[in-house]
Design a protein around this motif. Sequence first.
Motif, PDB file in Angstrom:
ATOM      1  N   LEU A 153       5.150  44.887  87.261  1.00 28.71           N
ATOM      2  CA  LEU A 153       4.686  45.625  86.083  1.00 28.71           C
ATOM      3  C   LEU A 153       4.620  44.699  84.873  1.00 28.71           C
ATOM      4  CD1 LEU A 153       3.989  48.179  84.470  1.00 28.71           C
ATOM      5  CD2 LEU A 153       6.462  48.622  84.270  1.00 28.71           C
ATOM      6  N   ASP A 154       5.663  43.938  84.660  1.00 27.68           N
ATOM      7  CA  ASP A 154       5.691  43.021  83.515  1.00 27.68           C
ATOM      8  C   ASP A 154       4.617  41.954  83.632  1.00 27.68           C
ATOM      9  OD1 ASP A 154       7.100  41.710  81.125  1.00 27.68           O
ATOM     10  OD2 ASP A 154       7.119  40.125  82.639  1.00 27.68           O
ATOM     11  N   ASP A 155       4.437  41.415  84.835  1.00 27.06           N
ATOM     12  CA  ASP A 155       3.463  40.344  85.033  1.00 27.06           C
ATOM     13  C   ASP A 155       2.041  40.825  84.781  1.00 27.06           C
ATOM     14  OD1 ASP A 155       2.923  37.562  86.040  1.00 27.06           O
ATOM     15  OD2 ASP A 155       1.749  38.700  87.495  1.00 27.06           O
ATOM     16  N   GLY A 156       1.756  42.060  85.168  1.00 29.60           N
ATOM     17  CA  GLY A 156       0.419  42.575  84.950  1.00 29.60           C
ATOM     18  C   GLY A 156       0.180  43.038  83.528  1.00 29.60           C
ATOM     19  N   ARG A 158       1.986  42.494  80.475  1.00 32.57           N
ATOM     20  CA  ARG A 158       2.118  41.454  79.443  1.00 32.57           C
ATOM     21  C   ARG A 158       2.220  42.040  78.034  1.00 32.57           C
ATOM     22  NH1 ARG A 158      -2.529  37.401  81.981  1.00 32.57           N
ATOM     23  NH2 ARG A 158      -1.916  37.782  84.143  1.00 32.57           N
ATOM     24  N   LEU A 159       3.095  43.009  77.897  1.00 33.94           N
ATOM     25  CA  LEU A 159       3.311  43.670  76.616  1.00 33.94           C
ATOM     26  C   LEU A 159       4.722  43.360  76.145  1.00 33.94           C
ATOM     27  CD1 LEU A 159       2.052  45.595  74.512  1.00 33.94           C
ATOM     28  CD2 LEU A 159       3.019  47.505  75.827  1.00 33.94           C
ATOM     29  N   GLY A 160       4.853  42.794  74.950  1.00 33.15           N
ATOM     30  CA  GLY A 160       6.133  42.280  74.471  1.00 33.15           C
ATOM     31  C   GLY A 160       7.288  43.247  74.582  1.00 33.15           C
ATOM     32  N   ILE A 161       7.104  44.494  74.149  1.00 37.42           N
ATOM     33  CA  ILE A 161       8.204  45.462  74.158  1.00 37.42           C
ATOM     34  C   ILE A 161       8.631  45.776  75.586  1.00 37.42           C
ATOM     35  CG2 ILE A 161       6.629  47.456  74.071  1.00 37.42           C
ATOM     36  CD1 ILE A 161       8.774  48.872  72.381  1.00 37.42           C
ATOM     37  N   VAL A 162       7.670  45.847  76.509  1.00 36.62           N
ATOM     38  CA  VAL A 162       7.995  46.100  77.912  1.00 36.62           C
ATOM     39  C   VAL A 162       8.713  44.894  78.513  1.00 36.62           C
ATOM     40  CG1 VAL A 162       7.049  46.552  80.207  1.00 36.62           C
ATOM     41  CG2 VAL A 162       6.108  47.728  78.209  1.00 36.62           C
ATOM     42  N   SER A 163       8.246  43.692  78.177  1.00 35.99           N
ATOM     43  CA  SER A 163       8.899  42.483  78.686  1.00 35.99           C
ATOM     44  C   SER A 163      10.349  42.401  78.244  1.00 35.99           C
ATOM     45  CB  SER A 163       8.142  41.238  78.227  1.00 35.99           C
ATOM     46  OG  SER A 163       6.847  41.190  78.786  1.00 35.99           O
ATOM     47  N   LEU A 165      12.291  44.993  77.524  1.00 32.36           N
ATOM     48  CA  LEU A 165      13.031  46.019  78.251  1.00 32.36           C
ATOM     49  C   LEU A 165      13.290  45.606  79.700  1.00 32.36           C
ATOM     50  CD1 LEU A 165      11.211  49.227  76.927  1.00 32.36           C
ATOM     51  CD2 LEU A 165      13.576  48.540  76.442  1.00 32.36           C
ATOM     52  N   LEU A 166      12.376  44.845  80.261  1.00 23.80           N
ATOM     53  CA  LEU A 166      12.487  44.444  81.668  1.00 23.80           C
ATOM     54  C   LEU A 166      13.001  43.016  81.831  1.00 23.80           C
ATOM     55  CD1 LEU A 166       9.133  45.926  83.060  1.00 23.80           C
ATOM     56  CD2 LEU A 166      11.412  46.957  83.073  1.00 23.80           C
ATOM     57  N   ALA A 167      13.642  42.487  80.808  1.00 20.75           N
ATOM     58  CA  ALA A 167      14.066  41.081  80.822  1.00 20.75           C
ATOM     59  C   ALA A 167      14.912  40.728  82.044  1.00 20.75           C
ATOM     60  CB  ALA A 167      14.817  40.753  79.539  1.00 20.75           C
ATOM     61  N   ARG A 168      15.722  41.659  82.514  1.00 22.72           N
ATOM     62  CA  ARG A 168      16.611  41.399  83.660  1.00 22.72           C
ATOM     63  C   ARG A 168      15.847  41.273  84.975  1.00 22.72           C
ATOM     64  NH1 ARG A 168      20.810  46.032  83.954  1.00 22.72           N
ATOM     65  NH2 ARG A 168      21.290  44.898  85.864  1.00 22.72           N
ATOM     66  N   TRP A 169      14.581  41.702  84.974  1.00 24.66           N
ATOM     67  CA  TRP A 169      13.793  41.692  86.211  1.00 24.66           C
ATOM     68  C   TRP A 169      12.626  40.716  86.182  1.00 24.66           C
ATOM     69  CZ3 TRP A 169      15.801  46.117  83.969  1.00 24.66           C
ATOM     70  CH2 TRP A 169      16.738  46.811  84.727  1.00 24.66           C
TER      71      TRP A 169
END
Length: 323
Positions: A153-156, A158-163, A165-169
């Motif tokens: 999800l993060d790789d596709g 590429r939205l800062g706030i989502v990245s 939130l998903l930093a651990r993954w």
Amino acid sequence: MVQIPLLVVIVNYRTADLTIHCLRSLVPEIPTLPGMQVVVVDNASGDGSAEKIAGAIATEGWSDWATLLPSDVNGGFAWGNNLAIRPVLQSPYPAPYYLLLNPDTEVRPHALKTLVTFMEDHPDVGIAGSGIEAGDGTPWRFAFRFPSILSELDDGLRLGIVSRLLARWVVTQAMTDQPQPVDWLPGASMMIRRQVFDTIGLMDEGYFLYYEETDFCLQAKRAGWSCWYVPQSRIMHIAGQSTGVSSHTTPLKRQPQYLFDSRRRYFVKNHGWFYAAIADIVWALGFTVWKCRQTIQRKPDTDPPFMLWDFIRNSVLLSPRRA
């Protein structure tokens, strides 16, 4: 037959000059691990690489510790490494340690001895990898987490706030200057304890290129072996010289078929078809949103050509028989 302390395997495909430079960087390391052997596997380059490397080994006087092993077929990265490792494992006195080393690397002083010493001091560690620096000497302090639905999800998207939130993954993991456990390491400089092969077998030759070291580290972790990043061991690595996929010096090419095949194999093999399908859908939806944002906000296009189309047509949803 005398047991060798370390087997270094370099898989070459049409990078003869880089391979020879890599071998030259190993010359000062030989006395630090007496009896160490280096095998260069030429993966059916067909461009004279095998002859050029064999000639360098002979004329430079490296024959005592370096040999060329030509392959009749280009079976990929795992295939080439296994070709060199298998007979040593099956010998009466198998080496205790095996280093996978890319041809587009140069070994910095004492890099190999440092990894061996670390492994000897930490018998629970099955895999250890070097710190990497770019060609200009800039440190590249990263290792990796295992891919997951959330990392896709993060790789596709590429939205800062989502990245955040998903930093651990997020797959790419920033490293410090101290040794630390990680999920997996790039195969540019990866040392493997013999007992890991005894436990989980050789690398999966179903991968042609990419994800094979990720899969191998995951199998090792599931079998109870830890994987460590050891920055005190350093190598220089010029990425993407055989494939052009990750090279920063040339324009990005369309992603090769084997990259999509490897990604699909990894997810289906390790998590099942349904999980792989969810990961595909999540990435594709996220990437579609990203491309819309890119157009609206006039952001530069840094993606390979036809990326979304190639991804969709290689999804498990459209290519189930190839998973």
